[in-house]
Design a protein around this motif. Structure first.
Motif, PDB file in Angstrom:
ATOM      1  N   GLU A  15       0.855  -1.190   0.000  1.00  0.00           N
ATOM      2  CA  GLU A  15       0.000   0.000   0.000  1.00  0.00           C
ATOM      3  C   GLU A  15       0.894   1.244   0.000  1.00  0.00           C
ATOM      4  N   VAL A  16       0.525   2.250  -0.782  1.00  0.00           N
ATOM      5  CA  VAL A  16       1.332   3.491  -0.828  1.00  0.00           C
ATOM      6  C   VAL A  16       0.424   4.704  -0.607  1.00  0.00           C
ATOM      7  N   SER A  17       1.017   5.822  -0.212  1.00  0.00           N
ATOM      8  CA  SER A  17       0.228   7.055  -0.113  1.00  0.00           C
ATOM      9  C   SER A  17       0.050   7.629  -1.515  1.00  0.00           C
ATOM     10  N   ILE A  18      -0.933   8.503  -1.669  1.00  0.00           N
ATOM     11  CA  ILE A  18      -1.128   9.190  -2.961  1.00  0.00           C
ATOM     12  C   ILE A  18       0.148   9.971  -3.299  1.00  0.00           C
ATOM     13  N   LYS A  19       0.783  10.532  -2.267  1.00  0.00           N
ATOM     14  CA  LYS A  19       2.048  11.268  -2.476  1.00  0.00           C
ATOM     15  C   LYS A  19       3.103  10.347  -3.082  1.00  0.00           C
ATOM     16  N   GLU A  20       3.248   9.143  -2.509  1.00  0.00           N
ATOM     17  CA  GLU A  20       4.254   8.197  -3.041  1.00  0.00           C
ATOM     18  C   GLU A  20       3.913   7.771  -4.467  1.00  0.00           C
ATOM     19  N   ALA A  21       2.615   7.556  -4.732  1.00  0.00           N
ATOM     20  CA  ALA A  21       2.207   7.177  -6.093  1.00  0.00           C
ATOM     21  C   ALA A  21       2.528   8.322  -7.060  1.00  0.00           C
ATOM     22  N   ALA A  22       2.252   9.558  -6.613  1.00  0.00           N
ATOM     23  CA  ALA A  22       2.525  10.727  -7.462  1.00  0.00           C
ATOM     24  C   ALA A  22       4.018  10.848  -7.743  1.00  0.00           C
ATOM     25  N   GLU A  23       4.834  10.524  -6.738  1.00  0.00           N
ATOM     26  CA  GLU A  23       6.299  10.600  -6.938  1.00  0.00           C
ATOM     27  C   GLU A  23       6.763   9.567  -7.973  1.00  0.00           C
ATOM     28  N   MET A  24       6.101   8.410  -7.986  1.00  0.00           N
ATOM     29  CA  MET A  24       6.452   7.397  -9.007  1.00  0.00           C
ATOM     30  C   MET A  24       6.071   7.905 -10.400  1.00  0.00           C
ATOM     31  N   VAL A  25       4.930   8.587 -10.478  1.00  0.00           N
ATOM     32  CA  VAL A  25       4.485   9.153 -11.760  1.00  0.00           C
ATOM     33  C   VAL A  25       5.482  10.226 -12.220  1.00  0.00           C
ATOM     34  N   VAL A  26       5.920  11.050 -11.276  1.00  0.00           N
ATOM     35  CA  VAL A  26       6.889  12.115 -11.579  1.00  0.00           C
ATOM     36  C   VAL A  26       8.189  11.505 -12.130  1.00  0.00           C
ATOM     37  N   ARG A  27       8.654  10.441 -11.482  1.00  0.00           N
ATOM     38  CA  ARG A  27       9.882   9.778 -11.953  1.00  0.00           C
ATOM     39  C   ARG A  27       9.668   9.179 -13.339  1.00  0.00           C
ATOM     40  N   ALA A  28       8.506   8.571 -13.549  1.00  0.00           N
ATOM     41  CA  ALA A  28       8.240   7.919 -14.842  1.00  0.00           C
ATOM     42  C   ALA A  28       8.215   8.943 -15.978  1.00  0.00           C
ATOM     43  N   HIS A  29       7.727  10.148 -15.686  1.00  0.00           N
ATOM     44  CA  HIS A  29       7.698  11.217 -16.700  1.00  0.00           C
ATOM     45  C   HIS A  29       9.058  11.920 -16.819  1.00  0.00           C
ATOM     46  N   GLY A  30       9.910  11.735 -15.815  1.00  0.00           N
ATOM     47  CA  GLY A  30      11.150  12.511 -15.776  1.00  0.00           C
ATOM     48  C   GLY A  30      10.853  13.989 -15.566  1.00  0.00           C
ATOM     49  N   PHE A  31       9.812  14.276 -14.783  1.00  0.00           N
ATOM     50  CA  PHE A  31       9.408  15.667 -14.529  1.00  0.00           C
ATOM     51  C   PHE A  31      10.301  16.269 -13.441  1.00  0.00           C
ATOM     52  N   LYS A  32      10.855  17.453 -13.717  1.00  0.00           N
ATOM     53  CA  LYS A  32      11.796  18.047 -12.744  1.00  0.00           C
ATOM     54  C   LYS A  32      11.239  19.320 -12.097  1.00  0.00           C
ATOM     55  N   GLY A  33      10.004  19.668 -12.441  1.00  0.00           N
ATOM     56  CA  GLY A  33       9.448  20.947 -11.964  1.00  0.00           C
ATOM     57  C   GLY A  33       8.895  20.870 -10.545  1.00  0.00           C
ATOM     58  N   LYS A  34       8.074  21.873 -10.236  1.00  0.00           N
ATOM     59  CA  LYS A  34       7.548  22.027  -8.877  1.00  0.00           C
ATOM     60  C   LYS A  34       6.330  21.118  -8.654  1.00  0.00           C
ATOM     61  N   ILE A  35       6.213  20.572  -7.432  1.00  0.00           N
ATOM     62  CA  ILE A  35       5.045  19.749  -7.070  1.00  0.00           C
ATOM     63  C   ILE A  35       4.256  20.498  -6.002  1.00  0.00           C
ATOM     64  N   VAL A  36       2.954  20.680  -6.230  1.00  0.00           N
ATOM     65  CA  VAL A  36       2.141  21.376  -5.225  1.00  0.00           C
ATOM     66  C   VAL A  36       0.906  20.539  -4.879  1.00  0.00           C
ATOM     67  N   TYR A  37       0.363  20.812  -3.695  1.00  0.00           N
ATOM     68  CA  TYR A  37      -0.838  20.102  -3.234  1.00  0.00           C
ATOM     69  C   TYR A  37      -1.999  21.080  -3.205  1.00  0.00           C
ATOM     70  N   ASP A  38      -3.118  20.715  -3.821  1.00  0.00           N
ATOM     71  CA  ASP A  38      -4.322  21.538  -3.754  1.00  0.00           C
ATOM     72  C   ASP A  38      -5.215  20.953  -2.660  1.00  0.00           C
ATOM     73  N   THR A  39      -5.037  21.500  -1.426  1.00  0.00           N
ATOM     74  CA  THR A  39      -5.757  20.921  -0.282  1.00  0.00           C
ATOM     75  C   THR A  39      -7.203  21.420  -0.201  1.00  0.00           C
ATOM     76  N   SER A  40      -7.614  22.232  -1.190  1.00  0.00           N
ATOM     77  CA  SER A  40      -9.044  22.586  -1.232  1.00  0.00           C
ATOM     78  C   SER A  40      -9.842  21.395  -1.783  1.00  0.00           C
ATOM     79  N   LYS A  41      -9.152  20.428  -2.393  1.00  0.00           N
ATOM     80  CA  LYS A  41      -9.825  19.241  -2.949  1.00  0.00           C
ATOM     81  C   LYS A  41      -9.923  18.149  -1.878  1.00  0.00           C
ATOM     82  N   SER A  42     -10.999  17.372  -1.963  1.00  0.00           N
ATOM     83  CA  SER A  42     -11.247  16.331  -0.966  1.00  0.00           C
ATOM     84  C   SER A  42     -10.172  15.237  -0.988  1.00  0.00           C
ATOM     85  N   ASP A  43      -9.914  14.679   0.198  1.00  0.00           N
ATOM     86  CA  ASP A  43      -9.033  13.516   0.317  1.00  0.00           C
ATOM     87  C   ASP A  43      -9.808  12.214   0.130  1.00  0.00           C
TER      88      ASP A  43
END
Ligand code: NAP
Ligand code: GDP
Length: 316
Positions: free
Chosen positions: A244-272
């Motif tokens: 089991e992984v957190s959404i953050k960890e899953a997002a980090e895997m997606v970032v690595r897969a894309h080779g994305f080097k930019g900024k990561i932000v959280y929109d906490t106005s959206k439901s968890d």
């Protein structure tokens, strides 16, 4: 004559495409596979469902067709999720009964389990308490599939059963940002962030936890259930609790897969949404102790590669 005629509903979707790929690779020479989508029949219509079964005369059914969506589509359309899926499931299972189908395997979902429950969740917990508020319509419709499976068995001796997958992802997913699930949404957002040189926005806090299963692994489980598992009680299809992984960890895997080097932000106005729904795969492991799940990072890389390659035609 084919020994089995296997009808797959929902074959144009995420899980359906995976079942198609695995079935074609593992094809048992005696079997005839029939893959259908809503273009072949609107399964909300009893008449169209019956006509579909009359046409193909299936001996076995893998029932995947459903109104499906991520957290935000569920929050907006709880009633539609309930009504649509109740109609589809009632029509398909009744058509299976009328046409003497020997085995039907349907898909539930771990979001049908109770919200307040002790972890890990197992198959016996399905009806133990109310589901999470965010997707009560979908969850109750899915639970009723289990009720119907039991009813068709006790009254008519049918072998209609179900698989309960955790969060599925893979090629052919719905990558729509509003309607889709977290993983395909993150894959799409990562693609746009890289292309437009903008921040990568993760919705919510990123702390909720999920067990992600690759669609091709789920397809192998579903086909095994169709061939080998003769019980009506459901079977959870999930990676282990330790995966089991957190959404953050899953997002980090997606970032690595894309080779994305930019900024990561959280929109906490959206439901968890639901914090977690950790499921036990002990029952599956009892039957298939050597089953190998694709490592999540590898499966995410394959999904990202597929999305980039098929960007023009992908559902989004
Ligand atoms: P999907 O990609 O959205 O595909 C849905 C499929 O259902 C499509 O083939 C669609 O056909 C068909 N369908 C929808 N409404 C229909 C109707 N009225 N008549 C006939 N066909 C209809 O969904 P999926 O993710 O593959 O889900 C497959 C199954 O797995 C569902 O039962 C779902 O609840 C379950 N599941 C999915 C997840 C997940 O994370 N995705 C998790 C747990 C369980 P068209 O393409 O023609 O519209
Ligand atoms: P769930 O597992 O049934 O709750 O449905 P989802 O697959 O939609 O996952 C929802 C979780 O992922 C929530 O915690 C969301 O806040 C989080 N999330 C982060 N980014 C996204 C996104 O782009 N789309 C979706 N659907 N959820 C996201």
């Amino acid at each position: 004559m084919a020994s089995k005629v296997i009808l797959v509903t929902g074959a144009s979707g995420l899980v359906g495409n995976a079942v198609k790929k695995v079935a074609l690779e593992e094809r048992d020479a005696g079997d005839k596979w029939v893959f259908v989508s809503s273009k072949d029949a609107n399964l909300e219509s009893e008449a169209e469902t019956m006509a579909l079964f009359e046409k193909h005369k299936p001996t076995h059914v893998i029932h995947l067709a459903a109104m499906v969506g991520g957290l935000f589509r569920n929050l907006a359309f709880n009633l539609d999720f309930f009504r649509c899926n109740m109609k589809i499931n009632d029509n398909v299972l009744h058509a299976c009964f009328v046409h003497g189908v020997k085995k039907c395997v349907s898909c539930l979902s771990t979001c049908a389990f109770p919200d307040k429950i002790t972890y890990p969740i197992n198959e016996l917990n399905l009806h133990d308490g109310p589901p999470h508020d965010s997707n009560f319509g979908f969850a109750y419709a899915k639970r009723m599939l289990d009720v119907m499976n039991r009813g068709y068995n006790s009254q008519h001796n049918c072998t209609f059963t179900s698989v309960i997958p955790t969060n599925v992802f893979g090629p052919h997913d719905n990558f729509n940002l509003q309607d889709g699930h977290a993983l395909p949404g993150l894959v799409h957002k990562g693609y746009l962030a890289k292309k437009e040189n903008k921040p990568f926005v993760i919705w919510g806090t990123g702390s909720p936890r999920r067990q992600f299963i690759y669609s091709l692994d789920l397809a192998r489980v579903i086909i095994w259930v169709l061939r080998e598992y003769d019980d009506v009680s459901p079977m959870i299809a999930s990676v282990g609790e330790e995966d089991e992984v957190s959404i953050k960890e899953a997002a980090e895997m997606v970032v690595r897969a894309h080779g994305f080097k930019g900024k990561i932000v959280y929109d906490t106005s959206k439901s968890d949404g639901q914090f977690k729904k950790t499921a036990s795969n002990a029952k599956l492991r009892k039957y298939l102790p050597d089953f190998k799940f694709t490592p999540t990072e590898k499966a995410i890389q394959e999904t990202v590669d597929w999305f980039i390659k098929n960007y023009e035609t992908a559902r989004k």
